[in-house]
Design a protein around this motif. Sequence first.
Motif, PDB file in Angstrom:
ATOM      1  N   TRP A  57      -8.090  19.948  23.236  1.00  0.00           N
ATOM      2  CA  TRP A  57      -9.179  20.907  23.018  1.00  0.00           C
ATOM      3  C   TRP A  57     -10.435  20.209  22.507  1.00  0.00           C
ATOM      4  O   TRP A  57     -11.547  20.669  22.769  1.00  0.00           O
ATOM      5  N   THR A  59     -11.299  17.134  23.550  1.00  0.00           N
ATOM      6  CA  THR A  59     -11.898  16.563  24.768  1.00  0.00           C
ATOM      7  C   THR A  59     -12.593  17.648  25.577  1.00  0.00           C
ATOM      8  O   THR A  59     -13.656  17.418  26.164  1.00  0.00           O
ATOM      9  N   ALA A  60     -11.999  18.855  25.602  1.00  0.00           N
ATOM     10  CA  ALA A  60     -12.610  19.966  26.333  1.00  0.00           C
ATOM     11  C   ALA A  60     -13.903  20.428  25.667  1.00  0.00           C
ATOM     12  O   ALA A  60     -14.888  20.744  26.345  1.00  0.00           O
ATOM     13  N   SER A  61     -13.927  20.464  24.334  1.00  0.00           N
ATOM     14  CA  SER A  61     -15.136  20.924  23.640  1.00  0.00           C
ATOM     15  C   SER A  61     -16.292  19.937  23.816  1.00  0.00           C
ATOM     16  O   SER A  61     -17.446  20.346  23.935  1.00  0.00           O
ATOM     17  N   MET A  97      -6.453  23.091  34.167  1.00  0.00           N
ATOM     18  CA  MET A  97      -6.892  22.160  33.127  1.00  0.00           C
ATOM     19  C   MET A  97      -5.727  21.244  32.781  1.00  0.00           C
ATOM     20  O   MET A  97      -4.596  21.691  32.622  1.00  0.00           O
ATOM     21  N   TRP A  99      -4.629  17.151  30.942  1.00  0.00           N
ATOM     22  CA  TRP A  99      -4.928  15.965  30.152  1.00  0.00           C
ATOM     23  C   TRP A  99      -3.890  14.900  30.527  1.00  0.00           C
ATOM     24  O   TRP A  99      -2.885  14.733  29.830  1.00  0.00           O
ATOM     25  N   TYR A 111     -18.044  12.044  31.309  1.00  0.00           N
ATOM     26  CA  TYR A 111     -17.722  13.329  31.926  1.00  0.00           C
ATOM     27  C   TYR A 111     -18.578  13.541  33.172  1.00  0.00           C
ATOM     28  O   TYR A 111     -19.769  13.232  33.181  1.00  0.00           O
ATOM     29  N   ASN A 134     -14.236  19.104  37.496  1.00  0.00           N
ATOM     30  CA  ASN A 134     -14.749  18.544  36.254  1.00  0.00           C
ATOM     31  C   ASN A 134     -13.783  17.476  35.777  1.00  0.00           C
ATOM     32  O   ASN A 134     -12.566  17.665  35.834  1.00  0.00           O
ATOM     33  N   PHE A 145      -9.035  13.847  31.502  1.00  0.00           N
ATOM     34  CA  PHE A 145      -9.317  15.276  31.384  1.00  0.00           C
ATOM     35  C   PHE A 145      -9.812  15.762  32.730  1.00  0.00           C
ATOM     36  O   PHE A 145     -10.619  15.083  33.379  1.00  0.00           O
ATOM     37  N   PHE A 147     -10.370  19.697  35.177  1.00  0.00           N
ATOM     38  CA  PHE A 147     -10.133  21.108  35.445  1.00  0.00           C
ATOM     39  C   PHE A 147     -11.048  21.561  36.566  1.00  0.00           C
ATOM     40  O   PHE A 147     -12.017  20.879  36.913  1.00  0.00           O
TER      41      PHE A 147
END
Length: 156
Positions: A57, A59-61, A97, A99, A111, A134, A145, A147
């Motif tokens: 989360w 890495t996603a943020s 999504m 990882w 990214y 992404n 990462f 998604f």
Amino acid sequence: MSLFSDIVLGARVELGAHRFTAAEIVAFATRYDPQLFHLDADVAKASLLGGLCASGWHTASIFMRLNAEALNRAVERERLAGRPVPDLGPSPGFRDMRWPRPVYAGDDIRYFQTVTAKRPSASRPGWGLIETDNLGLNQKGETVFAFIGTAFLGLA
């Protein structure tokens, strides 16, 4: 920043990069994902992950922050150049999504976003939907990462 009609499928955009530090990993985990392999380097070293690593989360943020900043910069460039800026809508969701590799303390993650599909919305007149792949890559070029996202964009 492209109008819906000008979006080129397959065009890859780099959103930015981020270095994950041990202190930042622990701070995020303490607040949002307090699993021991995110909090304690010794526990993490003995775990399946083999070292202190960021929460997925986290890495996603970071992706979301860099995506929003890149979008804001693009909108500002278009406004300053006197070009039209499309209406930006919300995301109706995402899927797949994952990882596939841990993000360790000291890793630099870049990214990227690639528009893979676009179509007029069947339920919202005047709007289109774009689909994006992404991706986050570490300094070795390994995917850490990924998604598939969807977002609304004004057709005009």
